[in-house]
Motif scaffolding. Structure first.
Motif, mmCIF file in Angstrom:
data_model
loop_
_atom_site.group_PDB
_atom_site.id
_atom_site.type_symbol
_atom_site.label_atom_id
_atom_site.label_comp_id
_atom_site.label_asym_id
_atom_site.label_seq_id
_atom_site.Cartn_x
_atom_site.Cartn_y
_atom_site.Cartn_z
ATOM 1 N N ARG A 50 -10.444 2.679 -0.445
ATOM 2 C CA ARG A 50 -10.578 4.130 -0.297
ATOM 3 C C ARG A 50 -11.829 4.678 -0.978
ATOM 4 O O ARG A 50 -12.285 5.764 -0.643
ATOM 5 C CB ARG A 50 -9.352 4.844 -0.840
ATOM 6 C CG ARG A 50 -9.123 4.710 -2.340
ATOM 7 C CD ARG A 50 -7.861 5.458 -2.753
ATOM 8 N NE ARG A 50 -7.567 5.348 -4.171
ATOM 9 C CZ ARG A 50 -8.046 6.165 -5.094
ATOM 10 N NH1 ARG A 50 -8.884 7.129 -4.762
ATOM 11 N NH2 ARG A 50 -7.713 6.010 -6.358
ATOM 12 N N ARG B 281 -8.331 -2.044 3.032
ATOM 13 C CA ARG B 281 -7.687 -0.815 2.584
ATOM 14 C C ARG B 281 -8.404 -0.190 1.388
ATOM 15 O O ARG B 281 -7.791 0.331 0.457
ATOM 16 C CB ARG B 281 -6.229 -1.077 2.219
ATOM 17 C CG ARG B 281 -5.388 -1.642 3.360
ATOM 18 C CD ARG B 281 -4.958 -0.562 4.314
ATOM 19 N NE ARG B 281 -3.962 0.299 3.680
ATOM 20 C CZ ARG B 281 -3.560 1.459 4.196
ATOM 21 N NH1 ARG B 281 -4.109 1.905 5.312
ATOM 22 N NH2 ARG B 281 -2.632 2.159 3.586
ATOM 23 N N ASP C 102 0.840 -1.185 0.000
ATOM 24 C CA ASP C 102 0.000 0.000 0.000
ATOM 25 C C ASP C 102 0.881 1.242 0.000
ATOM 26 O O ASP C 102 1.913 1.299 0.654
ATOM 27 C CB ASP C 102 -0.901 0.020 1.239
ATOM 28 C CG ASP C 102 -1.953 -1.078 1.174
ATOM 29 O OD1 ASP C 102 -2.037 -1.723 0.112
ATOM 30 O OD2 ASP C 102 -2.650 -1.288 2.181
ATOM 31 N N ARG D 161 -0.938 8.587 -0.027
ATOM 32 C CA ARG D 161 -1.524 9.491 -1.016
ATOM 33 C C ARG D 161 -0.454 10.413 -1.576
ATOM 34 O O ARG D 161 0.496 10.775 -0.909
ATOM 35 C CB ARG D 161 -2.610 10.357 -0.362
ATOM 36 C CG ARG D 161 -3.694 9.576 0.333
ATOM 37 C CD ARG D 161 -4.799 10.511 0.753
ATOM 38 N NE ARG D 161 -5.537 9.962 1.870
ATOM 39 C CZ ARG D 161 -6.661 10.473 2.312
ATOM 40 N NH1 ARG D 161 -7.173 11.540 1.755
ATOM 41 N NH2 ARG D 161 -7.286 9.934 3.342
ATOM 42 N N GLY E 216 -11.167 0.995 5.946
ATOM 43 C CA GLY E 216 -11.131 0.445 4.604
ATOM 44 C C GLY E 216 -11.853 -0.871 4.452
ATOM 45 O O GLY E 216 -11.749 -1.524 3.404
ATOM 46 N N ARG F 90 -13.819 3.580 8.098
ATOM 47 C CA ARG F 90 -12.622 4.403 8.121
ATOM 48 C C ARG F 90 -11.361 3.558 7.927
ATOM 49 O O ARG F 90 -10.357 4.029 7.408
ATOM 50 C CB ARG F 90 -12.552 5.168 9.445
ATOM 51 C CG ARG F 90 -11.539 6.295 9.471
ATOM 52 C CD ARG F 90 -11.641 7.085 10.770
ATOM 53 N NE ARG F 90 -12.988 7.574 10.984
ATOM 54 C CZ ARG F 90 -13.475 8.682 10.445
ATOM 55 N NH1 ARG F 90 -12.726 9.409 9.637
ATOM 56 N NH2 ARG F 90 -14.714 9.067 10.708
ATOM 57 N N ARG G 273 -8.473 0.537 -4.059
ATOM 58 C CA ARG G 273 -7.681 0.407 -2.841
ATOM 59 C C ARG G 273 -6.578 1.451 -2.828
ATOM 60 O O ARG G 273 -6.230 2.040 -3.852
ATOM 61 C CB ARG G 273 -7.090 -1.002 -2.745
ATOM 62 C CG ARG G 273 -8.146 -2.108 -2.619
ATOM 63 C CD ARG G 273 -7.486 -3.468 -2.507
ATOM 64 N NE ARG G 273 -6.710 -3.580 -1.281
ATOM 65 C CZ ARG G 273 -5.769 -4.508 -1.076
ATOM 66 N NH1 ARG G 273 -5.489 -5.384 -2.032
ATOM 67 N NH2 ARG G 273 -5.125 -4.553 0.067
ATOM 68 N N TRP G 274 -5.976 1.651 -1.644
ATOM 69 C CA TRP G 274 -4.933 2.646 -1.503
ATOM 70 C C TRP G 274 -3.653 2.274 -2.223
ATOM 71 O O TRP G 274 -2.788 3.113 -2.459
ATOM 72 C CB TRP G 274 -4.634 2.901 -0.026
ATOM 73 C CG TRP G 274 -5.663 3.767 0.629
ATOM 74 C CD1 TRP G 274 -6.542 3.418 1.601
ATOM 75 C CD2 TRP G 274 -5.924 5.139 0.329
ATOM 76 N NE1 TRP G 274 -7.349 4.476 1.934
ATOM 77 C CE2 TRP G 274 -6.984 5.556 1.172
ATOM 78 C CE3 TRP G 274 -5.386 6.058 -0.561
ATOM 79 C CZ2 TRP G 274 -7.497 6.839 1.147
ATOM 80 C CZ3 TRP G 274 -5.896 7.343 -0.585
ATOM 81 C CH2 TRP G 274 -6.947 7.721 0.262
#
Length: 744
Positions: free
Chosen positions: A295, A293, A32, A35, A260, A258, A308-309
């Motif tokens: 988003r 995870r 992962d 951002r 994921g 929160r 996903r992240w």
């Protein structure tokens, strides 16, 4: 036969046509990533309906393509099918869009909601009438999120309350009437941060992370362990720390925590819940196995996609339509648990309709796949079995006549010009006129054009640029290259003809400069000014229109201000008295568009009626004999359901909801497009041979129209190849302009 309907949930994204699945989440590893901070892309979000696609650009404009059969595009036509993206007129500073099979919604930066469509119960306008173009919903302000389904709409306001309108057969609008025709607050909800709507049920997330549900519960979509429907919102047991919810069309619900984790409950139509083949109906929330995870999430009636992240995209549900050949390990049909979709890795935005999909990547590029028979993919009406990059948006959004020079603003923000070049207005050495369109060098990201003593262009960054010269220059001498006008910033539009210019700021204030012999600068004097200054007394202005020596401004309250020369009654105040400062035009309210011309001024009201004032015989040739001037606004006979209009020196054009462009007034240069020219004044009639008109303009003796394919057609005065057809013969009917686009 009518398309089968299902809701389009629009706060985030809507998805439909499922894709090719590959490996399970465990196979992806744990790489992962955090951002990244990126420059804003050209596209902000994408939304897809059944056969429709909508794109929200970074500048707040809205673009549509595909097939609209119920006015949901807001282009003025009940049935329109642009195969490539076209800009929706009248929408600016938009931050979110939503679309169903029957209506479209747009949320403005100012918190107002705009609507167009054919199903009167979904429009929130009260009166049971169709609305072919986007108009603001009265009384609905301070909105932060919108949702559109085929049966009802929801709006989340900044104070945390939820408002709804539409049909309420199952209580999806709360304990209200069966038909709610105007936005009404849904009782029992406060501190809401996220909303979702299926066709017959609704969901909301509160600030404390709990999920509330109401409406149809025949398939367990309310998640309370029963199948009892209810109109009163109540919490879904067992859910905490939720940040977003999604309601599938056929009574399914999903939520993202929160952390994921994805939770699902309701009817497992086509495997949309992702809980396994053994689950037919789930009346309480259950975690979707193997998915972490996450988003962002979106669903439709029978499939779901999760971003996903780590940049991967995972999907489950029906796989009957897919963007790439399925790997051997996944058979076509139904994928009951999440697997990765390799073709979509790196997507930052996804949207799908019933048989097509759209993806935006980090670089701002847009890709489409699936069924393009109705142009919804935007790649030429053919099935696309794998994602294909959409070409740069092409086409012209508007054009401006300036004496014997014509300017065209293309969708990519470039400006093209042709005709006379005595001032260097074509962006190159003076005197070298061009019979065909050529780009103005060094000018990009333009959003608005005007030509007074020289060209002016408002750019997306709020600056205003100009080029050329104010006086004719000897042949071969260069005019000034494009450069910024000092003292102006945060400008969203420019307007003007003749010798003065107006600029409209993002804050609703108006700037003016240039000649002032008739008080057209609105500052109470007749003193000319070479640099921009604010017009006193004006605020909250939404649109401006200036012509020669007078000006009009449209306030956010739908009223019109006017100032400058009034010798032809063009200020609409019932007199011919010159006004040095802005005054309100008496009796004119609910105006959505206005246009100032040489012999008449026009205003379109919210009900689609067209009002005019100025020279009586030009304003409305159908009126009985009377005074030479109409000094007060008067409805134009037969001109109803008007979408937009444009005014030249002595003729006018108007686009009606039936998709036809109408013309009336003087025809001395053939500018009405009726295959002849004469000295008579003609009543409104359709311009022959035109369909799919998106925008249009009117000059002193010429007319132009931009069609949905981005092509430009022109007719009327063609001195110096003003119409861009490469010759100088007068054109008595619409002819396609050369060079901007090749002929098909």
């Amino acid at each position: 036969m009518r398309r089968r309907t299902f809701s389009r949930m629009a706060l985030l994204l809507t998805f439909c046509a499922p894709l090719a699945w590959a490996s399970s989440p465990e196979d992806a590893g744990a790489d992962d990533v955090a951002r990244q901070t990126l420059a804003p892309p050209t596209w902000r979000t994408l939304t897809a309906g059944y056969d429709t696609s909508m794109g929200l650009a970074g500048d707040g404009s809205v673009w549509v393509w595909g097939c609209s059969v119920n006015m949901e595009f807001g282009l003025g036509d009940a049935h329109t099918c642009p195969a490539a993206p076209v800009r929706v007129p009248g929408l600016k500073n938009i931050v979110s869009v939503a679309v169903s099979d029957f209506h479209g919604l747009a949320l403005g930066l100012d918190g107002r909601v705009w609507v167009s469509g054919q199903a009167s119960w979904l429009l929130g306008l009260g009166a049971p009438a169709n609305q072919p173009t986007f108009v603001p919903i009265p009384g609905l302000t301070q909105v932060r999120a919108i949702i559109a389904s085929d049966n009802h709409s929801l709006a989340l306001r900044a104070d945390g309350t939820v408002w709804g309108w539409g049909t309420n057969d199952y209580g999806q609008l709360g304990p209200l009437a069966t038909y709610v025709l105007t936005p009404t607050q849904i009782p029992g909800l406060s501190e809401v941060t996220s909303i979702a709507a299926g066709n017959n049920h609704s969901l909301a997330v509160r600030k404390d992370g709990t999920v509330w549900a109401w409406g149809n519960n025949s398939w367990g979509a309310l998640g309370d362990g029963t199948q009892d429907s209810r109109a009163t919102p109540a919490p879904v047991p067992g859910l905490t720390d939720i940040v977003a919810v999604h309601a599938a069309d056929h009574d399914a619900s999903l939520a993202v925590s929160r952390q994921g984790t994805v939770w699902a409950w309701g009817f497992n139509n086509g495997g949309v819940l992702g809980l396994g083949e053994q689950v037919y109906m789930q009346t309480t929330p259950a975690p979707v196995p193997g998915l972490t995870r996450v988003r962002a999430l979106a669903t439709n009636e029978s499939s779901a996609l999760a971003m996903r992240w780590d940049g991967s995209v995972w999907g489950w549900g029906t796989t009957r339509s897919h963007p790439a050949p399925l790997p051997p390990r996944v058979a076509p049909g139904v994928q009951h648990t999440p697997v990765e979709v390799p073709a979509l890795r790196g997507a930052v935005d996804l949207a799908q309709g019933h048989g097509h999909g759209l993806m935006r990547r980090l670089d701002g590029s847009v890709w489409g796949w699936g069924d393009d028979n109705w142009g919804a993919v935007g790649l030429g009406r053919a099935f696309k079995s794998s994602p294909v990059r959409l070409p740069n948006l092409q086409g012209v959004t508007t054009s401006v006549f300036a004496g014997y020079t014509t300017f065209a603003l293309k969708q990519d923000g470039t400006v093209w010009a042709w005709g006379v070049n005595s001032l260097g207005q074509l962006g190159r050495d003076a005197g070298r006129s061009s019979p065909q369109p050529t780009p103005v060098p060094g000018l990009t990201d333009v959003t608005s054009l005007a030509f007074t003593t020289r060209p002016y262009a408002a750019r997306a960054d709020g600056s205003v640029w100009t080029w050329g010269a104010t006086l004719p220059k000897p042949n071969g001498q260069p005019g000034e290259p494009p450069h910024a006008v000092q003292g102006l910033s945060d400008i969203r539009a420019v307007s003007g003809t003749g010798s003065f210019t107006l600029a409209l700021g993002q804050d609703g204030r108006v700037w003016a400069w240039g000649s002032n012999t008739q008080g057209q600068l609105g500052d109470g004097t007749t003193t000319a000014r070479a640099t921009p200054a604010l017009v006193p007394g004006l605020s909250g202005i939404e649109a401006i229109s200036a012509h020669n020596d007078y000006a009009l401004a449209l306030g956010g309250d739908g009223r019109v201000w006017a100032w400058g020369n009034n010798g032809r009654g063009l200020l609409g105040d019932g007199t011919t008295t010159r006004r040095l400062t802005p005054l309100l035009v008496p009796g004119l309210t609910d105006v959505t568009h206005l246009h100032a011309g040489g012999s008449l001024a026009l205003a379109r009201r919210a009900d689609g009626s067209l009002w005019g004032w100025g020279v009586r015989s030009i304003v409305d040739p159908q009126l009985p004999p009377g005074p030479y001037l109409l000094t007060s606004p008067t409805p134009i006979t037969g001109m109803t359901n008007v979408v937009r209009m444009a005014v030249g020196e002595a003729h006018a054009l108007a686009l009606r909801a039936d998709g036809r462009l109408w013309a009336w007034g003087s025809n001395f240069m053939g500018q009405l497009g009726r295959s002849t020219y004469d000295t008579d004044v003609h009543a409104p009639a359709p311009v022959p041979g035109l369909s799919g008109v998106v925008s249009f303009s009117a000059g002193a003796g010429s007319s132009q129209a931009v069609l949905s394919d981005g092509s430009v057609h022109a007719w009327g005065n063609n001195h110096s190849s003003l119409l861009g057809d490469g010759v100088s013969n007068q054109l008595l009917f619409p002819e396609r302009v050369l060079s901007l686009f090749p002929r098909p």
